[in-house]
Design a protein around this motif. Structure first.
Motif, PDB file in Angstrom:
ATOM      1  N   ASN A  69     -32.989 -26.429 -10.750  1.00 34.68           N
ATOM      2  CA  ASN A  69     -33.649 -25.817 -11.881  1.00 34.68           C
ATOM      3  C   ASN A  69     -33.162 -24.368 -11.951  1.00 34.68           C
ATOM      4  N   ALA A  70     -32.268 -24.091 -12.904  1.00 34.15           N
ATOM      5  CA  ALA A  70     -31.689 -22.744 -12.945  1.00 34.15           C
ATOM      6  C   ALA A  70     -32.666 -21.771 -13.596  1.00 34.15           C
ATOM      7  N   ILE A  71     -32.863 -20.644 -12.945  1.00 33.71           N
ATOM      8  CA  ILE A  71     -33.693 -19.606 -13.574  1.00 33.71           C
ATOM      9  C   ILE A  71     -32.974 -18.266 -13.427  1.00 33.71           C
ATOM     10  N   SER A  72     -33.249 -17.370 -14.363  1.00 37.61           N
ATOM     11  CA  SER A  72     -32.659 -16.030 -14.249  1.00 37.61           C
ATOM     12  C   SER A  72     -33.777 -14.997 -14.293  1.00 37.61           C
ATOM     13  N   ALA A 126     -28.932 -18.716  -4.712  1.00 36.56           N
ATOM     14  CA  ALA A 126     -28.341 -17.838  -5.715  1.00 36.56           C
ATOM     15  C   ALA A 126     -27.133 -18.522  -6.350  1.00 36.56           C
ATOM     16  N   SER A 127     -27.014 -18.457  -7.656  1.00 37.24           N
ATOM     17  CA  SER A 127     -25.879 -19.070  -8.325  1.00 37.24           C
ATOM     18  C   SER A 127     -25.009 -18.034  -9.019  1.00 37.24           C
ATOM     19  N   SER A 128     -25.306 -16.763  -8.817  1.00 37.70           N
ATOM     20  CA  SER A 128     -24.439 -15.731  -9.396  1.00 37.70           C
ATOM     21  C   SER A 128     -24.500 -14.517  -8.502  1.00 37.70           C
ATOM     22  N   LEU A 129     -23.574 -13.615  -8.747  1.00 41.27           N
ATOM     23  CA  LEU A 129     -23.650 -12.335  -8.047  1.00 41.27           C
ATOM     24  C   LEU A 129     -24.614 -11.433  -8.809  1.00 41.27           C
ATOM     25  N   GLN A 184     -30.070 -11.569 -11.872  1.00 38.05           N
ATOM     26  CA  GLN A 184     -29.704 -12.576 -10.892  1.00 38.05           C
ATOM     27  C   GLN A 184     -30.087 -13.935 -11.462  1.00 38.05           C
ATOM     28  N   THR A 185     -29.256 -14.942 -11.143  1.00 37.30           N
ATOM     29  CA  THR A 185     -29.663 -16.301 -11.494  1.00 37.30           C
ATOM     30  C   THR A 185     -29.668 -17.136 -10.221  1.00 37.30           C
ATOM     31  N   PHE A 244     -39.168 -12.193 -14.602  1.00 35.75           N
ATOM     32  CA  PHE A 244     -38.541 -13.487 -14.861  1.00 35.75           C
ATOM     33  C   PHE A 244     -38.215 -13.602 -16.344  1.00 35.75           C
ATOM     34  N   ASP A 245     -37.067 -14.212 -16.634  1.00 45.55           N
ATOM     35  CA  ASP A 245     -36.722 -14.397 -18.046  1.00 45.55           C
ATOM     36  C   ASP A 245     -37.596 -15.471 -18.671  1.00 45.55           C
ATOM     37  N   GLY A 246     -37.932 -16.479 -17.876  1.00 47.79           N
ATOM     38  CA  GLY A 246     -38.822 -17.507 -18.393  1.00 47.79           C
ATOM     39  C   GLY A 246     -40.110 -17.508 -17.590  1.00 47.79           C
TER      40      GLY A 246
END
Lengths: 309, 705
Positions: B294-297, B316-319, B356-357, B238-240
């Motif tokens: 709550n967006a996470i990447s 999922a909010s991105s490819l 992925q986000t 996880f990025d965060g």
């Protein structure tokens, strides 16, 4: 080593320690110097005793020859000494109409060369030649000296007046040089209480004879010198050569011989690094600097700089 | 044939030594070893057997039967026979598995017919290649370490083959080891700075490999079996901060097809013809959702499972992106389907990594209306249908109905178990009203059937729920496999997890907490922190690090590395020049004149060094000019407690150094010496720790004071 040989050696050792013990009675508190002197004789080397007058140089020399039962002559070196006074002279015999060689004091087993540095170089070199070759050539004739020929020379330190210092090349002829030094206060007290030891030299009984010394020499030469010790000696020689006055291969050979003799005197059948360290200043001192006292210091610092096994 | 014979007689002069054969046998066996883990047993036996047989015949010459079996012509025959057998076994020949198996056999056959030096050289190249092919199967640290002895033996064999003077095997091995160690820094440097190709230069033909993990259909019991597996499905960085466990719904296959018993994915969708446009789905995720969610990447490292699904948190909010800056170079070629399944173009056959986000939401607005498929009710689950009608009539709104249904699951005596009762031909009816025990799959399908019976579009979503943090990354295992439901309410697909209604702890804490006592749980899913679990987690961390740092080191990470060094985008000639200079410097350093190496220490000298080191630790430092005896005396006077020991050691050294001793005596002395040295080393060690402890106490004292 087989049993009889071992037993013979043990008895030899007993006699050897007798030599040292007897010498200790006339020269108080100088065991180390006595041992070195005896080892020097066993190693068939000549001995140089250097010190101020009156500390027992002559006593040690006389005591050594008396204890070892060797015939000895004493020669006082003076500033007017001639070579003929040392080695002898050819005299014309009118009755035989021939030159006859009159043997000088050098024809003996032990020659006490007292105050050798008082004589001029010409007389010194006459003696030193005899020391090296163990023979004398005069007028085309060669006269052999005794097999057991030892020179015990004494000399005053160089800073005394009227002395001719021995050149380095001639110092090399002496296997061992020792300084006696003043006695400790205890020993001096005993000395003062009991009187001069020089009279008691006459009462010394010989503990050994020429034959015995020859045996000792041969036995000592058989001692085991390990590679470790050889490595150590080589390291010492190499380090000494980094300076101006390096030790010669002859000095190296002499060191091995002296170590063997010293170890033999200690009753061991092998040489240790401690033997090397013990005899090294006496052997190398006069060779490193041309002087005994400063030489001992130089030799000691050399020992401190080389890793010992 | 005449030619062959003449050749033979000519070559008898340079026949290989027995030692060469031994060395080569070891080399081949070590190169073959990693392969026996994946090869069919008969190939392993065949390939290794032929090597062992040849080795035996070299040591027992004169056995004509064996010699015939191992002759050149027979070897060719064995090779051809093996090839045919492999083709029959696998059913195809051009592919990774059969080709590696064939190489495995050929290396054995080549050894059997090796007669001269050139054969042996070929054989070494072959075994080197065979050794490399093991990386087709596994790129873990373990397989890398497994290669080292084989490389060593290869080097030693090369040395033995070319030796002019006979050296011992140990000295050969030492030589090779030293060369490897000397070469390693240059290899590492080349690994880091050598320009990398953006994509694979070549790829392996695909094999029909076994699939693991979730599949495109679900029948009762599927996920229960999966839950017994400790295998890792994927790992996440996880990025965060990682979200709560209960929010971790990793979306996988979505199943709308129902035949009354089994669920399966919409085949049309699985073919991947629906939604490939990036823009299409970003418009579908409304601005409201984006803001409220709550967006996470994060980065997913997915284990190969031989299917096309890529897993992402809902929603999922991105490819998924493979980290390439240029989208056209994206190796994954992912598409997102209208039901939010993310699929790659090709099955995942090797370990991949993607960024992925996600927006942490339990609902999303689709672009297309639900299809009729989401309403199909197959089978004869009549009691369920009747119950749905009755329940819906009480509530009349889809939302209230769904909540009432969850509440019903919660209040009825349902139990969560991985060993459910067997179900007959009306599985939903029996589960809902008779057996009332099961796991996620049962609850999800019952819920979806209930929804559909009330006319609300609904479908099953499978994937993984939860995960386990291992330091800074998360491991998601097969045992986290889960199934939940999705219903179309008020224009949105809303997630409902009926399992959570029955066993909330499954979602909050994981499988182990939800299961009743006495049920078998996969070892690593258990809650207690036993050492096997700890060790396995640590090992997983090491391997994950290896994967991140070494195996996945690509041109992207390389350019990052250059940027970190402060020189982005170096030219090829600059790299080459720098490499040459560094390599030359390294060579000079390796080849620097080493005086101490001229005279290696003898055994006694080593012992002596240890002795003086121990005494130094104890506070007695040896002076340069000090002889051993003097040193010993000083030390024994200073260290009263060890007086005896030190004296005994000193005496032994002095004896070994100076006295003429017989060999037996020396050996005896050395044995005693070693024993005493060990004692002294113990004393020295204790003294050291005591001193350190004392220093620590002294260091602390002023701080507290």
């Amino acid at each position: 080593m087989n049993q009889p040989a071992l037993r013979a050696e043990v008895s030899q050792m007993a006699e050897l320690s007798g030599v040292v013990a007897q010498l200790e009675t006339i020269l108080l508190g100088k065991r180390s110097q006595i041992e070195l002197s005896v080892a020097c004789l066993i190693a068939k080397g000549h001995l140089l005793i250097e010190d101020v007058p009156g500390v027992g140089k002559t006593t040690l020399a006389q005591g050594l020859s008396a204890t070892l039962g060797l015939p000895w002559n004493r020669l006082q070196f003076t500033s007017d000494l001639l070579p003929a006074d040392v080695i002898g002279v050819s005299v014309f015999n009118t009755s035989t109409n021939n030159f006859e060689f009159k043997h000088g004091p050098v024809f003996t087993s032990v020659l006490l060369a007292d105050e050798i540095n008082r004589a001029p170089p010409k007389a010194q070199s006459a003696l030193l030649e005899a020391m090296e070759e163990r023979q004398i050539s005069l007028d085309g004739e060669t006269y052999k000296l005794d097999d057991e020929f030892f020179v015990i020379a004494t000399q005053n330190p160089m800073d005394q007046l009227g002395a001719y210092p021995l050149p380095e090349s001639q110092l090399d002829r002496f296997l061992v040089s020792i300084a006696l030094g003043y006695p400790d206060s205890d020993e001096e007290r005993t000395l003062l209480q009991t009187g001069d030891r020089r009279q008691s030299i006459d009462s010394l009984k010989p503990v050994a004879g020429p034959l015995q010394i020859k045996h000792w020499s041969e036995a000592a030469a058989q001692l085991h010198v390990s590679d470790t010790v050889i490595d150590y000696i080589q390291a010492l020689l190499n380090t000494s050569r980094l300076g101006d006055n390096g030790l010669s291969p002859r000095a190296g050979l002499s060191l091995v011989r002296l170590c063997k003799a010293f170890a033999f005197l200690q009753g061991r059948n092998h040489v240790t690094a401690d033997d090397v360290q013990h005899v090294f200043p006496a052997l190398a001192g006069h060779r490193l600097t041309g002087q005994v006292k400063s030489g001992v210091v130089a030799a000691q610092s050399l020992l401190d700089s080389v890793t010992a096994p | 044939m005449i030619g062959l014979r003449r050749k033979k007689t000519k070559n008898t002069k340079i026949e290989l030594s027995t030692r060469s054969y031994d060395a080569m046998a070891v080399m081949i066996l070590l190169a073959q070893l990693p392969h026996i883990f994946h090869l069919p047993i008969w190939i392993s036996v065949f390939g290794i057997g032929i090597v062992v047989m040849k080795w035996w015949s070299v040591h027992n010459p004169g056995n004509s039967k064996i010699n015939w079996v191992l002759s050149s012509r027979a070897s060719v025959f064995w090779g051809v026979l093996g090839g045919i057998a492999i083709k029959l076994h696998y059913g195809y020949f051009i592919g990774r598995d059969p080709c590696v198996a064939f190489l495995f056999l050929l290396v054995g056959c080549k050894y059997a017919e090796t007669r001269k030096q050139s054969d042996a050289t070929t054989l070494m190249c072959l075994s080197g290649f065979l050794l490399l092919t093991q990386y087709f199967y596994s790129q873990t640290i373990f397989s890398a370490v497994l290669t080292i002895p084989a490389v060593m033996s290869l080097g030693a064999a090369l040395g033995i083959l070319n030796e002019h003077s006979k050296r011992s095997l140990a000295s050969h091995t030492r030589l090779v080891g030293r060369m490897l160690v000397q070469g390693a820094p240059i290899a590492a440097l080349l690994f880091v700075v050598f320009p990398r190709l953006p994509g694979p230069l070549w790829s392996l033909p695909e094999d029909a490999a076994a699939t693991t993990g979730l599949s495109n259909s679900m029948s009762p019991g599927d996920i229960g079996q999966l839950s017994q597996s400790d295998e890792v499905a994927f790992r996440v960085d996880f990025d965060g901060a990682p979200p709560d466990t209960r929010d971790l719904y990793w979306r996988g296959p979505v199943m709308s097809n129902f035949d009354g018993r089994n669920w399966s994915v919409n085949t049309l969708q699985a073919d991947g013809a629906i939604e490939t446009d990036d823009g299409a789905y970003s418009s579908s995720a409304g601005e409201n959702e984006k803001r409220s969610g709550n967006a996470i990447s994060y980065t997913v490292t997915l284990q190969p499972h031989n299917r096309k699904w890529l897993f992402a948190l809902e929603q999922a909010s991105s490819l998924p992106s493979s980290g390439e800056s240029d989208a056209s170079k994206n190796r994954l070629n992912p598409i997102i389907l209208s039901d939010k399944q993310i699929m790659s173009k090709l099955p995942i056959t090797k370990l991949i990594q993607y960024k992925q986000t996600s927006l942490m939401l339990d609902r999303y607005t689709p672009v297309t209306e639900p299809s009729a498929l989401d309403l199909i009710l197959a089978g004869k689950n009549t009691r369920t249908a009747a119950f749905a009608d009755e329940l819906y009539s009480q509530h009349n709104s889809p939302k209230a109905y769904a909540n009432a249904l969850l509440n019903w699951f919660n209040t009825q005596p349902f139990s969560y178990t991985l060993q459910p009762s067997l179900l007959g031909d009306r599985p939903i009816d029996e589960f809902m009203f008779d057996t009332q025990n099961g796991f996620c799959g049962h609850y999800a399908s019952a819920f979806v059937v209930m929804m559909r019976a009330a006319g609300i579009p609904a479908r099953i979503v499978t994937g993984y729920q939860g995960g386990e943090m291992n330091d800074d990354y998360m491991i998601v295992r097969q045992s986290s496999a889960h199934a939940w439901a999705e219903a179309f309410i008020n224009g949105q697909w809303v997630r409902y997890d009926p399992t959570a209604a029955v066993a909330p702890s499954r979602v909050d804490y994981g499988l182990a907490q939800a299961l009743p006592e006495g049920e078998p749980i996969p070892r690593l899913a258990r809650l207690d922190n036993d050492w096997i679990k700890r060790a396995s987690l640590r090992w997983d961390k090491v391997n994950h690090g290896w994967q991140r740092m070494v195996v996945d080191f690509n041109n992207e990470s390389q350019s990052k590395f250059w940027k970190k060094l402060g020189m982005p985008d170096p030219q090829l000639w600059q790299i080459t020049l720098g490499l040459l200079i560094l390599a030359a410097a390294w060579c000079l350093w390796v080849l620097r004149p080493n005086h101490s190496a001229l005279a290696p220490l003898t055994e006694d000298q080593k012992h002596w060094r240890a002795y003086s080191q121990y005494l130094e630790t104890l506070g007695v430092t040896r002076l340069t000019g000090e002889t051993g005896a003097q040193f010993t005396q000083r030390a024994s006077a200073q260290l009263r407690e060890q007086n005896e020991l030190i004296k005994r050691l000193g005496l032994a050294f002095s004896k070994l150094n100076f006295e003429p001793l017989s060999n037996e005596r020396k050996i005896a002395l050395r044995t005693q010496l070693k024993r005493d040295l060990k004692k002294l080393s113990g004393v020295a060690r204790r003294a050291k720790t005591n001193r350190l402890a004392k220093r620590a106490i002294q260091g602390k004292a002023p701080a507290t004071g």
